[in-house]
Motif scaffolding. Sequence first.
Motif, short mmCIF file in Angstrom:
data_model
loop_
_atom_site.label_atom_id
_atom_site.label_comp_id
_atom_site.label_asym_id
_atom_site.label_seq_id
_atom_site.Cartn_x
_atom_site.Cartn_y
_atom_site.Cartn_z
N ILE A 218 38.61 37.07 28.74
CA ILE A 218 39.43 37.88 29.29
C ILE A 218 40.66 39.08 28.10
O ILE A 218 40.88 37.93 27.19
N ASP A 220 44.61 40.75 28.08
CA ASP A 220 45.39 41.27 29.12
C ASP A 220 46.03 42.61 29.25
O ASP A 220 46.76 43.06 29.58
N TRP A 222 43.72 45.94 31.79
CA TRP A 222 42.78 46.10 33.69
C TRP A 222 41.48 46.68 33.65
O TRP A 222 40.47 46.06 34.56
N MET A 225 40.25 42.90 32.68
CA MET A 225 40.04 41.57 34.01
C MET A 225 38.47 42.93 34.83
O MET A 225 38.07 41.43 35.18
N ALA A 229 35.38 40.97 35.93
CA ALA A 229 35.43 40.74 37.60
C ALA A 229 33.46 40.51 38.48
O ALA A 229 32.79 40.97 39.19
N LEU A 250 43.48 33.39 33.62
CA LEU A 250 44.41 34.02 33.84
C LEU A 250 44.41 34.33 32.86
O LEU A 250 45.66 33.38 32.10
N GLU A 251 45.29 35.91 33.14
CA GLU A 251 45.77 36.40 31.72
C GLU A 251 47.10 36.97 33.27
O GLU A 251 48.36 37.14 32.48
N GLU A 261 48.82 45.10 39.09
CA GLU A 261 47.52 44.35 38.43
C GLU A 261 46.82 42.86 38.65
O GLU A 261 46.04 42.67 38.88
N TYR A 262 48.04 42.59 38.16
CA TYR A 262 48.03 41.12 38.51
C TYR A 262 47.60 40.25 39.72
O TYR A 262 46.76 39.73 40.16
N THR A 264 45.93 42.17 41.50
CA THR A 264 44.45 42.12 42.36
C THR A 264 43.56 41.43 41.35
O THR A 264 42.85 40.70 42.02
N HIS A 265 44.18 40.61 39.83
CA HIS A 265 43.79 39.80 39.08
C HIS A 265 43.88 38.78 40.39
O HIS A 265 41.97 38.43 40.28
N TRP A 269 39.26 36.74 41.14
CA TRP A 269 39.54 36.17 40.99
C TRP A 269 39.38 34.53 42.68
O TRP A 269 38.59 33.59 42.72
#
Length: 551
Positions: A218, A220, A222, A225, A229, A250-251, A261-262, A264-265, A269
């Motif tokens: 991955i 860091d 969008w 990520m 996914a 994880l980032e 966005e984080y 969402t990330h 997950w």
Amino acid sequence: MKIVRKINFFLYSALLVTFSISILLLAKQASALNNGLALTPSMGWNPWNKFGCNISEQIVKEITDAIVSNDMQAAGYEYINLDDCWQVSRDSNGNIMADPQTFPSGIKALVDYVHSKGLKFGIYTSAGSKTCQERPGSLDYEYKDAATYAAWGVDYVKVDWCFTDDVGLNPQTQYTLWRDAIAASGRPMVFSITSWGRGLPWLWGETTGNLWRTTEDIADNWTSMLKIADRNWHHASFAEPGGWNDPDMLEVGNGGMTLIEYRTHFSLWVIMAAPLIAGNDPRTMSAEIKEILTNPEVIAVAKDPAGIPGMVVWDNYAGLQVWSRKLQTAGERAVVLLNRTLNSATITANWQDLGLAPGTNATVRDLWTKADLGVYTDKFSVSVAPHGVVMVKIVGTEGTPPPKPAVTTGYLSDQSWFYATNFWGTVERNMSNGEQAPKDGRTITLQGKKYAKGIGVHAYSDVRFYLAGNCKTFSAKVGVDDEVKNKGSVIFQVYADGIKLYDSGVMYGNTATKTVNVDISEKQEFRLYVTSDANVDYDHADWADAKATCN
């Protein structure tokens, strides 16, 4: 390549109802690893995404202390893992040695420190002769290194895949060797297979490790990520308690994405039942990042004991999606409404798409805001921010899947399947995969020969039929469709009731068409599976003239 699809969720729900059967489609050939570890996806911390090689025992101790004091430990983060660059050489007896400049006290002392804080310790190596940063690897030292890690008290082992191609190592063979070495050490250790998807670890990972990487590393941002996914969730049926698809660490909190966005990330997950290995600096994280990483209601979904990975159940073909994860209690779903676009949009989750009874009432709770949203009938709609999610828990009435239609003699493309998913667009009947939209394919063409009948797919693809014990044979011509010229690389596999009946090996755009003929007598369920040997670009695959002969 943006993935878009719309899935009839009752087909998916039927899969879940028979989950214990369908998960065995690739597992009955060998017993599971069953080491009693990682019964829910592992949670912990790894330095690589933030620190790279700039790691030391002092940093690890400080981060251990931070995780204890900042509620991450209380939230469920239990592994403090090293990544590359801790090792520097081997002694005259072949024992692996820590870098004395950065780890002057040695690894055993660091393990003891982490254990003294109530946490567990993980370590890193590579299956090749060197690690990715050209430190000593473990090739030919597997049993010695596993025994060393056990003597140090290590709880988790990540084995990377660098410097393996030059000596022609096979991922399944090498990771099986590592599995046996860990078992021989006498100490239970979570085993992380990190081949970046090479060797198709989801097909054999359950019998070998506790988690297996499905993708490349991955980054860091969008785009990276989402790409990861998209690729990871297609392997949902291969994961279960004790063995998980791993879309990488994880980032969250490293600065390359927005807070939205984080969130969402992290939500994706969790909905995929992925391991949650934080990769930030917990000593200095903001309150907002801490809230993302430690939200108790979201983590409760991650730790749901049923361990059923979620997947996309609805897509509008323009960047709006609904992801759903079935929870242990009947009628309960964790749902992510995802807006991949640059504009706010209203997204609707329909009960039928979630496998809940249509027309019934259900309560909805927002897991990020920790707020009850009320009782809704048949559906729930909400405005979702650009690049954002709304993640909810829906408690309603379990739906009843319709009966699965049984296959009869004839072309399968003219009959009903009870489950189908596809990486790019939809599974197509009597045409090639084409592009994103339904029915946009071309005449199925393999090595210049055209076929009027067949199923056009794109790896990763999974199409399942119900045989009811009434059929005798299945036949097809398989290959990469001419529409991608000499591009693409796919593997066709046929399964019935847990037994693999056919494997094409890797086929490329210029590979000659292969013929499939298998006996399916007295079989109940039948699966046409297409995977990829590496990346999934241009993997347009055809089951041409796919037909069954039945009683």
